[in-house]
Motif scaffolding. Structure first.
Motif, PDB file in Angstrom:
ATOM      1  N   ALA A   1       5.604  -2.686 -15.781  1.00  0.00           N
ATOM      2  CA  ALA A   1       5.184  -3.118 -17.114  1.00  0.00           C
ATOM      3  C   ALA A   1       3.710  -2.794 -17.313  1.00  0.00           C
ATOM      4  CB  ALA A   1       5.425  -4.619 -17.289  1.00  0.00           C
ATOM      5  N   PRO A   2       3.307  -2.509 -18.538  1.00  0.00           N
ATOM      6  CA  PRO A   2       1.900  -2.162 -18.771  1.00  0.00           C
ATOM      7  C   PRO A   2       0.948  -3.336 -18.607  1.00  0.00           C
ATOM      8  CG  PRO A   2       3.104  -2.273 -20.852  1.00  0.00           C
ATOM      9  CD  PRO A   2       4.123  -2.368 -19.763  1.00  0.00           C
ATOM     10  N   ILE A   3       1.445  -4.569 -18.788  1.00  0.00           N
ATOM     11  CA  ILE A   3       0.620  -5.768 -18.623  1.00  0.00           C
ATOM     12  C   ILE A   3       1.322  -6.651 -17.596  1.00  0.00           C
ATOM     13  CG2 ILE A   3      -0.473  -7.741 -19.767  1.00  0.00           C
ATOM     14  CD1 ILE A   3       0.130  -6.199 -22.447  1.00  0.00           C
ATOM     15  N   GLN A   4       0.642  -6.968 -16.505  1.00  0.00           N
ATOM     16  CA  GLN A   4       1.240  -7.767 -15.437  1.00  0.00           C
ATOM     17  C   GLN A   4       0.344  -8.962 -15.141  1.00  0.00           C
ATOM     18  OE1 GLN A   4       4.007  -4.359 -13.437  1.00  0.00           O
ATOM     19  NE2 GLN A   4       2.332  -5.068 -12.176  1.00  0.00           N
TER      20      GLN A   4
ATOM     21  N   PRO B   1       6.052  -8.852  -4.155  1.00  0.00           N
ATOM     22  CA  PRO B   1       4.963  -8.179  -4.880  1.00  0.00           C
ATOM     23  C   PRO B   1       5.140  -6.669  -4.943  1.00  0.00           C
ATOM     24  CG  PRO B   1       4.229  -8.903  -2.702  1.00  0.00           C
ATOM     25  CD  PRO B   1       5.580  -9.517  -2.932  1.00  0.00           C
ATOM     26  N   GLU B   2       5.961  -6.099  -4.047  1.00  0.00           N
ATOM     27  CA  GLU B   2       6.137  -4.646  -4.073  1.00  0.00           C
ATOM     28  C   GLU B   2       6.778  -4.187  -5.380  1.00  0.00           C
ATOM     29  OE1 GLU B   2       9.698  -6.342  -1.742  1.00  0.00           O
ATOM     30  OE2 GLU B   2       7.567  -6.768  -2.026  1.00  0.00           O
ATOM     31  N   VAL B   3       7.582  -5.063  -6.026  1.00  0.00           N
ATOM     32  CA  VAL B   3       8.148  -4.691  -7.327  1.00  0.00           C
ATOM     33  C   VAL B   3       7.032  -4.501  -8.344  1.00  0.00           C
ATOM     34  CG1 VAL B   3       9.603  -5.477  -9.241  1.00  0.00           C
ATOM     35  CG2 VAL B   3      10.360  -5.813  -6.875  1.00  0.00           C
ATOM     36  N   LEU B   4       6.079  -5.413  -8.353  1.00  0.00           N
ATOM     37  CA  LEU B   4       4.965  -5.285  -9.292  1.00  0.00           C
ATOM     38  C   LEU B   4       4.064  -4.120  -8.932  1.00  0.00           C
ATOM     39  CD1 LEU B   4       5.594  -8.628  -9.033  1.00  0.00           C
ATOM     40  CD2 LEU B   4       3.956  -8.562 -10.897  1.00  0.00           C
ATOM     41  N   ALA B   5       4.015  -3.753  -7.639  1.00  0.00           N
ATOM     42  CA  ALA B   5       3.178  -2.622  -7.233  1.00  0.00           C
ATOM     43  C   ALA B   5       3.667  -1.319  -7.853  1.00  0.00           C
ATOM     44  CB  ALA B   5       3.154  -2.512  -5.708  1.00  0.00           C
TER      45      ALA B   5
ATOM     46  N   ARG C   1      12.290  -0.711  -5.867  1.00  0.00           N
ATOM     47  CA  ARG C   1      12.184   0.364  -6.856  1.00  0.00           C
ATOM     48  C   ARG C   1      13.263   0.246  -7.936  1.00  0.00           C
ATOM     49  NH1 ARG C   1       9.660   5.463  -6.966  1.00  0.00           N
ATOM     50  NH2 ARG C   1      10.547   6.780  -8.609  1.00  0.00           N
ATOM     51  N   THR C   2      14.469  -0.086  -7.536  1.00  0.00           N
ATOM     52  CA  THR C   2      15.539  -0.231  -8.528  1.00  0.00           C
ATOM     53  C   THR C   2      15.204  -1.319  -9.533  1.00  0.00           C
ATOM     54  OG1 THR C   2      17.185   0.535  -6.925  1.00  0.00           O
ATOM     55  CG2 THR C   2      17.998  -0.697  -8.824  1.00  0.00           C
ATOM     56  N   THR C   3      14.696  -2.437  -9.036  1.00  0.00           N
ATOM     57  CA  THR C   3      14.306  -3.519  -9.938  1.00  0.00           C
ATOM     58  C   THR C   3      13.179  -3.082 -10.857  1.00  0.00           C
ATOM     59  OG1 THR C   3      14.993  -5.205  -8.338  1.00  0.00           O
ATOM     60  CG2 THR C   3      13.445  -5.887 -10.042  1.00  0.00           C
ATOM     61  N   ALA C   4      12.192  -2.385 -10.291  1.00  0.00           N
ATOM     62  CA  ALA C   4      11.080  -1.907 -11.110  1.00  0.00           C
ATOM     63  C   ALA C   4      11.573  -0.953 -12.198  1.00  0.00           C
ATOM     64  CB  ALA C   4      10.034  -1.227 -10.230  1.00  0.00           C
ATOM     65  N   GLU C   5      12.480  -0.066 -11.834  1.00  0.00           N
ATOM     66  CA  GLU C   5      12.999   0.881 -12.826  1.00  0.00           C
ATOM     67  C   GLU C   5      13.822   0.160 -13.889  1.00  0.00           C
ATOM     68  OE1 GLU C   5      15.013   3.576 -10.244  1.00  0.00           O
ATOM     69  OE2 GLU C   5      13.274   4.931 -10.077  1.00  0.00           O
ATOM     70  N   ARG C   6      14.519  -0.892 -13.505  1.00  0.00           N
ATOM     71  CA  ARG C   6      15.265  -1.683 -14.483  1.00  0.00           C
ATOM     72  C   ARG C   6      14.303  -2.342 -15.484  1.00  0.00           C
ATOM     73  NH1 ARG C   6      20.191  -4.524 -14.611  1.00  0.00           N
ATOM     74  NH2 ARG C   6      20.656  -4.003 -12.432  1.00  0.00           N
ATOM     75  N   ILE C   7      13.228  -2.928 -14.951  1.00  0.00           N
ATOM     76  CA  ILE C   7      12.240  -3.577 -15.821  1.00  0.00           C
ATOM     77  C   ILE C   7      11.617  -2.552 -16.774  1.00  0.00           C
ATOM     78  CG2 ILE C   7       9.991  -4.745 -15.819  1.00  0.00           C
ATOM     79  CD1 ILE C   7      10.880  -6.031 -13.118  1.00  0.00           C
TER      80      ILE C   7
ATOM     81  N   GLY D   1       0.800  -1.226   0.000  1.00  0.00           N
ATOM     82  CA  GLY D   1       0.000   0.000   0.000  1.00  0.00           C
ATOM     83  C   GLY D   1       0.828   1.269   0.000  1.00  0.00           C
ATOM     84  N   HIS D   2       2.067   1.193   0.461  1.00  0.00           N
ATOM     85  CA  HIS D   2       2.915   2.385   0.537  1.00  0.00           C
ATOM     86  C   HIS D   2       3.575   2.733  -0.787  1.00  0.00           C
ATOM     87  CE1 HIS D   2       5.614  -1.058   0.922  1.00  0.00           C
ATOM     88  NE2 HIS D   2       6.591  -0.272   0.489  1.00  0.00           N
ATOM     89  N   VAL D   3       3.487   1.838  -1.774  1.00  0.00           N
ATOM     90  CA  VAL D   3       4.239   2.024  -3.018  1.00  0.00           C
ATOM     91  C   VAL D   3       3.524   3.020  -3.934  1.00  0.00           C
ATOM     92  CG1 VAL D   3       5.073   0.882  -5.112  1.00  0.00           C
ATOM     93  CG2 VAL D   3       5.231  -0.283  -2.894  1.00  0.00           C
ATOM     94  N   GLN D   4       4.275   3.988  -4.447  1.00  0.00           N
ATOM     95  CA  GLN D   4       3.770   4.919  -5.447  1.00  0.00           C
ATOM     96  C   GLN D   4       4.189   4.411  -6.821  1.00  0.00           C
ATOM     97  OE1 GLN D   4       1.787   7.679  -4.953  1.00  0.00           O
ATOM     98  NE2 GLN D   4       1.665   6.936  -2.847  1.00  0.00           N
TER      99      GLN D   4
END
Length: 928
Positions: free
Chosen positions: A374-377, A366-370, A340-346, A257-260
Motif C-alpha cells: 500500500a502507498p501509505i502504511q 512485518p515482511e508483508v508490509l516490507a 508475497r501472496t498476501t502483499a500482492e492481494r493487498i 532485509g531480504h524482501v524486494q
C-alpha cells in the motif's frame, strides 16, 4: 558431489547430462548474484534436460521461494523429496516452503528425521518442533525438540524453541530454564539475554534481574548482535526509547532485509472510489486488540471509506470473530498465504492505507508490509513503540504517549489524535458485579488491583504494593492469575516482604464480559512501570475504578496517563514512584475522596473522550484523510498535528448539584472583581486565550502582548487539555480543562467567555495562543466601540507574521480570504449572547468555525464597526500564504486545513438535522 545448496545431501542421477549441467551451473552463478528470476529459468532449463535430478529441483525450489512464488516452490520441493527421500536438506526445503505459506502441519509432517547424521537429524527435528509450534501444537512440539537436544546438546536454536514451547504452555519458569541454557552457550548475545529477562519477569522469577538488565544495556550500547526481540525489550526495566529504536531497526533489518518491494504505486494510477483502508492483524478473534477496535470497524463512514480486514490468525469461532467479520465490508483470511501472496492481494485490492495492528508483537508478519503493498502504511495500536522500519510511514498516537520531544526516537511520523490514541467500545457491558465470594474476595476488604500480565510486574513496583498492603489494614492485592509459576513466586515474594500469602488474591481467567463486571469490586487500580496497563486500564476506567499511574519516558509507560486525561480524571497521575505511593495511600485512607473519583468516572463514561466511540472514529477517519491527501499531492509523510475538525459530541460535566472539590481544576478560578469604570477606562475588558499544546515561548509572547496593552485588560487563559503548570505563576487567570475538546478551541473559548460575562465584564476579545496583539489593540477597539455608532461588536484586522514577528507582504485576511478570524472580534454586551454558540456549533464544522460564527453575528442583525489598521499579529503557519507572498515556505509551514470532509458532512445531513443545527448556531449556514 558438485556445488549446490544440497551438497552432501542429495543423490545425483548416475548419468549427468552435460547441457543440463551447464544450465545448472549458470543457475548457481545467478543465485550467488541474487538474480533469482534468471536463476529459476536456468534451473527450469536444466530440468527440461534432466527431470530426475533432485538437486535441480531443490535449487529451483529455493529460487522460486526467494521470488515469493510459494505454490510453485512447494511443488519443486516436493519433487526433490520424491526423487531423493533420504535428503535431509530436501525435506528442510519443503518444510520451509510450507511454513512460509502457513501450512505448518504439512511442514511438520514433511520434516521426517529418520535419516542423516546426528547433526542433520537434530536440525530437522528442531524445525519440525517449530512447525508444530506455528500450528499451535505447543505440547506436541516438545518431543521432537527434546530428541534434537539429545542429538546435538549445544544447538542454541533448539533450546530457544523449547523455551517458546513452555512459554506457550503458560510455564514461564520452565521456559526461563531452557533460555538460561541458551544464554550459557552464548553469554554475549543480547537477543538471548533479553528473552531471558522477559521470561523471568513473566514467571516473577527475579533472581539476577538487575545484573542481567545491566549486562543487556552494555551489550546493546556496544552494538553486539543479534538485537533483542523488540516487544520483549519494551518491558526491560531501564531501557530507553533510543535503545528501543535501535532494537527495532536491527530487528527490522534482520527479519525483512531480504524482501524486494513491489513496484511503487502513484496517485495518478489509483483506482477511483472511496478511500480503501485495510487493517492487518492476526488478532481478529477474542483478543485485547479486537475488543478495542471492534466498534471503530463498525462505525466507519462507509460513504467515504471501504474497509478491509486481512486476518492471518486463527478463527476461534467466538462471538467476537463473528462480530468482526460482520463489521467490515471485506474480511479476508490470509492465514495460509505466503508474505508475497498476501502483499500482492493487498495491492490488487487497491488498498490506500494499510493499518498494521501488530507491530512486533507475537506472530506478527512485518515482511508483508516490507513488500510495500500500500502507498501509505501505518503502525497503530498493537505495538507501543517504533517499528524502526523504512516501509512504515506513520504511527497513530497522541501528545501524551509520544510528546513532540520524542520524535527522534521514532522512524515513523507522528499522526496525532486530539485525545487518547486508544479506541474503545462504548457498547461494553455494564451491570451489577457478581458476588464478592464468587470472585474470591473478602466481604469488607479494601481491594488494590492490577490485572496486567505478569511480565509487567517488577520488583520495584511490587515493593510499593507490599508497602501499601502493610500501611492499609484489611486490604488485599487482586492480581490476574496468568500462570501457576508466577502465582507461587509472587506469594513467596510477598511473604519475604512481610505480607501474608492470603492477602495476595489471584483472579482466574474469565470470559471478557464477566471480567468487566467483576472489576467493579476493585477500589483502586495500581499501574505498572515501565510497561503500563493498556486495555486493562480502559477496562478499569469503564468499570469506574480509579487508576494510579506514574508515566515514564517511553510510549508503553505513558498509556495510562493518556487514558486518564481522556477520561477527565488526572489527579492520580504521579510524577514519581514516591508520589505514586503517596497518592495510592491517601486515597485508600480517604473513602470520601475515592468515592467522589469513582462517581466522576461513572458520570463521565457517557460523555468523556475516552469512551466516545463515534467521535473517536470520526477523528481517526479525518487523520486517514489527511494522510491520503498528502499522498495524492505527491508529498511525503510528515508530522500531523492534532486537528480539531471532528470533535466529541459532548462535554464532560460534574453533576449539577455537585460542588467542585478543593482539588478541582475549577477551584479558585473566579476572576477578580472589576474596579468601577472610570472616565479614563470606561469599559472592563477581558481577553480569552485557549491553548492546546503550544510551545511555551509562543504562549509567553501572547501573554506579554496582553500585559503590555495601553488599555488595561484581564487575561483569562484556558487549557484545552494538557495544562502547563508554569501559567499559574504568570499573572494570568489560568483555567484548566484537563480533557481536550478537539474543536479548534471553540469549547474553551466559549467557557472562558461565559465565565468572563458572568463576572461582569463589558467587552471580550479572543486571542489564539500563538498570536499576539499590538500594544494599542484594546485601546483602539474601545475607541471604535465608543465612537458614537453604538456597535454590538468591533472588527479588528490582522497581519500575517513570520515566527520572528516580521510581517508577510500580503493583504490581511478579510479582503484576501473572505472571513474574519476569531481573534479579530471585540464583543460588546449586545453580542454576548452569541458566545455560547461556539460550544453548540456542529463539531464537524469547527475547521470553518470563524465563517459560521460570522454568519451568526450577521444573522442576528448586530451592528459592527472596524478598526482602521491591523492590530492582531497572526502567526502564519500556512504554506499557501508564504507562496502568495512569493516566499519559500519555512519548515514549520503546513498545508491549509481541508474543509472538504466537513462540508461534505454538512451537505449530506438530513434536512431535519441541519435545521436543528442551524437553530443552535443561530443562522442559516451557507458554505460553498
Amino acid at each position: 558431489m558438485r556445488n549446490s545448496i544440497a551438497a552432501g545431501a542429495a543423490q545425483r542421477p548416475l548419468k549427468v547430462v552435460p547441457k543440463a549441467e551447464k544450465k545448472y551451473q549458470q543457475g548457481l552463478a545467478l543465485m550467488r548474484q541474487g538474480r533469482w528470476d534468471e536463476a529459476a529459468r536456468a534451473f527450469e532449463a536444466a530440468i527440461e534436460r534432466s527431470p530426475k535430478d533432485a538437486v535441480f529441483w531443490l535449487n529451483l525450489a529455493q529460487a522460486r521461494r526467494k521470488l515469493g512464488r510459494a505454490e510453485s516452490a512447494i511443488e519443486a520441493a516436493r519433487r526433490a523429496v520424491a526423487l531423493d527421500p533420504d535428503s535431509a536438506l530436501a525435506r528442510r526445503m519443503l518444510g520451509l516452503c510450507l511454513n512460509e505459506s502457513g501450512l505448518h502441519e504439512q511442514a511438520a509432517a514433511a520434516l521426517d528425521a529418520r535419516v542423516g547424521t546426528d547433526a542433520e537429524r537434530a536440525t530437522v527435528l528442531t524445525e519440525r518442533g517449530l512447525a508444530l509450534q506455528r500450528a499451535g501444537q505447543m505440547r506436541a512440539s516438545i518431543e521432537p525438540l527434546l530428541q534434537a537436544a539429545r542429538l546435538e546438546p549445544t544447538a542454541i536454536k533448539t533450546y530457544i524453541a523449547l523455551s517458546d514451547a513452555f512459554k506457550g504452555l503458560d510455564m514461564p519458569e520452565a521456559a526461563w530454564e531452557c533460555q538460561r541454557t541458551a544464554v550459557a552457550l552464548d553469554a554475549n548475545n543480547p537477543y538471548l539475554l533479553c528473552s531471558l529477562i522477559h521470561l523471568g519477569l513473566s514467571a516473577c522469577k527475579w533472581e539476577g534481574l538487575n545484573e542481567a538488565t545491566t549486562r543487556l544495556a552494555e551489550l546493546c550500547a556496544a552494538g553486539a548482535g543479534p538485537a533483542p526481540v523488540p516487544f520483549m525489550h519494551l518491558s526491560v526495566p531501564g531501557a530507553s526509547a533510543q535503545q528501543h529504536l535501535r532494537t527495532a531497526q536491527a530487528h527490522c533489518a534482520r527479519s525483512t532485509g531480504h524482501v524486494q518491494p513491489l513496484p511503487p504505486v502513484g496517485a495518478a494510477r489509483r483506482r477511483p472510489g472511496r478511500i480503501r483502508v485495510g487493517y492487518f492483524s492476526n488478532d481478529f478473534h477474542s483478543h485485547a486488540t479486537a475488543y478495542l477496535m471492534a466498534r471503530v470497524l463498525e462505525l466507519h463512514d462507509r460513504s467515504a471509506f471501504e474497509v478491509f480486514a486481512y486476518s492471518y490468525g486463527p478463527d476461534d469461532g467466538s462471538p467476537m470473530r463473528r462480530r468482526l467479520e460482520a463489521a467490515v465490508e471485506h474480511f479476508v483470511d490470509v492465514q495460509h498465504e505466503s508474505a508475497r501472496t498476501t502483499a500482492e492481494r493487498i495491492r490488487a485490492d487497491g488498498i490506500d492505507l494499510l493499518i498494521d495492528l501488530k507491530g512486533y508483537t507475537l506472530n506478527a508478519r512485518p515482511e508483508v508490509l516490507a513488500f510495500r503493498p500500500a502507498p501509505i502504511q501505518v503502525n497503530y495500536l498493537g505495538y507501543p513503540g517504533t517499528m524502526g522500519a523504512p516501509f512504515i510511514d506513520y504511527i497513530v498516537t497522541d501528545p501524551v504517549v509520544t510528546p513532540p520531544s520524542m520524535a527522534d526516537d521514532y522512524t515513523e511520523k507522528f499522526a496525532y489524535l486530539p485525545d487518547s490514541y486508544q479506541p474503545n467500545d462504548d457498547t461494553r457491558p455494564t451491570g451489577p458485579p457478581p458476588p464478592r465470594a464468587d470472585c474470591g474476595l473478602p466481604d469488607n476488604a479494601f481491594v488494590f488491583c492490577c490485572f496486567n500480565n505478569t511480565y509487567k510486574i517488577t520488583p520495584e513496583i511490587f515493593d510499593v504494593w507490599c508497602r501499601l498492603l502493610q500501611a492499609v489494614p484489611n486490604s488485599v492485592l487482586w492480581l490476574l492469575d496468568a500462570n501457576l509459576q508466577a502465582k507461587h513466586n509472587l506469594w513467596r515474594e510477598a511473604q519475604a516482604r512481610g505480607v501474608a500469602r492470603e492477602r495476595v488474591i489471584f483472579a482466574p481467567k474469565w470470559p471478557y464480559e464477566r471480567h468487566l463486571l467483576r472489576i467493579q469490586h476493585a477500589d483502586l487500580f495500581l499501574d505498572n512501570l515501565p510497561y503500563n496497563a493498556h486495555t486493562t486500564a480502559s477496562d478499569a476506567l469503564w468499570a469506574g475504578v480509579p487508576i494510579v499511574t506514574c508515566p515514564g519516558p517511553t510510549f508503553a509507560s505513558r498509556v495510562a496517563a493518556s487514558l486518564l486525561r481522556a477520561a477527565g480524571v488526572t489527579e492520580t497521575i504521579a510524577s514519581s514512584l514516591a508520589e505514586y505511593e503517596s497518592i495510592a495511600l491517601r486515597l485508600a485512607r480517604a473513602p470520601q475522596e475515592l468515592t467522589s473519583l469513582r462517581a466522576r468516572l461513572v458520570a463521565n463514561r457517557g460523555t468523556c473522550a475516552l469512551f466516545d466511540s463515534r467521535s473517536f472514529t470520526r477523528n481517526l477517519e479525518h487523520l486517514y484523510e489527511r494522510m491520503f491527501e498528502r499522498w495524492q499531492r505527491g508529498l511525503p509523510a510528515d508530522y500531523l498535528e492534532p486537528c480539531a475538525a471532528i470533535a466529541r459530541g459532548a462535554v464532560a460535566r460534574a453533576p449539577a448539584d455537585a460542588s467542585p472539590p478543593a482539588s478541582s481544576p475549577w477551584a479558585a478560578q473566579r476572576l477578580p472583581v472589576c474596579p468601577t469604570p472610570t472616565r479614563q477606562h470606561p469599559l472592563r475588558v477581558a481577553v480569552i486565550t485557549p491553548y492546546y499544546c503550544e510551545e511555551r515561548a509562543l504562549l509567553e509572547r501572547c501573554i506579554r502582548s496582553v500585559q503590555d496593552q495601553t488599555y488595561p485588560a484581564t487575561h483569562l487563559v484556558v487549557a484545552d487539555g494538557h495544562p502547563q503548570a508554569w501559567l499559574d505563576d504568570s499573572g494570568v487567570r489560568h483555567l484548566r480543562l484537563d480533557c481536550p475538546h478537539a474543536d479548534y478551541g471553540d469549547t474553551p473559548r466559549a467557557i472562558g467567555g461565559l465565565l468572563a460575562i458572568s463576572e461582569g465584564f463589558d467587552a471580550l476579545c479572543f486571542l489564539d495562543a500563538d498570536n499576539w496583539l499590538d500594544p494599542e489593540h484594546v485601546q483602539l477597539c474601545v475607541a471604535a466601540a465608543l465612537g458614537g455608532e453604538h456597535p454590538d461588536y468591533v472588527i479588528a484586522r490582522r497581519r500575517f507574521a513570520r515566527l520572528d514577528g516580521s510581517a508577510l507582504a500580503i493583504p490581511d485576511s478579510e479582503e484576501a480570504h473572505g472571513h474574519v478570524d476569531t481573534g479579530c472580534y471585540f464583543l460588546l454586551r449586545g453580542a454576548f449572547h452569541t458566545v455560547a454558540r461556539w460550544a453548540t456549533m456542529p463539531r464537524p464544522l469547527a475547521c470553518v468555525g470563524d465563517r459560521v460564527y460570522g454568519a451568526t453575528l450577521r444573522a442576528d442583525g448586530l451592528r459592527s464597526v472596524r478598526v482602521d489598521r491591523p492590530t492582531v499579529n497572526y502567526l502564519c503557519t500556512w504554506a499557501s500564504l508564504f507562496a502568495a507572498a512569493g516566499e519559500t515556505p519555512p519548515d514549520y509551514a503546513k498545508l491549509n486545513v481541508d474543509p472538504a470532509p466537513a462540508l461534505r458532512w454538512w451537505r449530506e445531513l438530513p434536512a431535519r438535522d441541519r435545521l436543528i443545527a442551524e437553530r443552535l448556531v443561530g443562522a442559516a449556514v451557507q458554505l460553498a
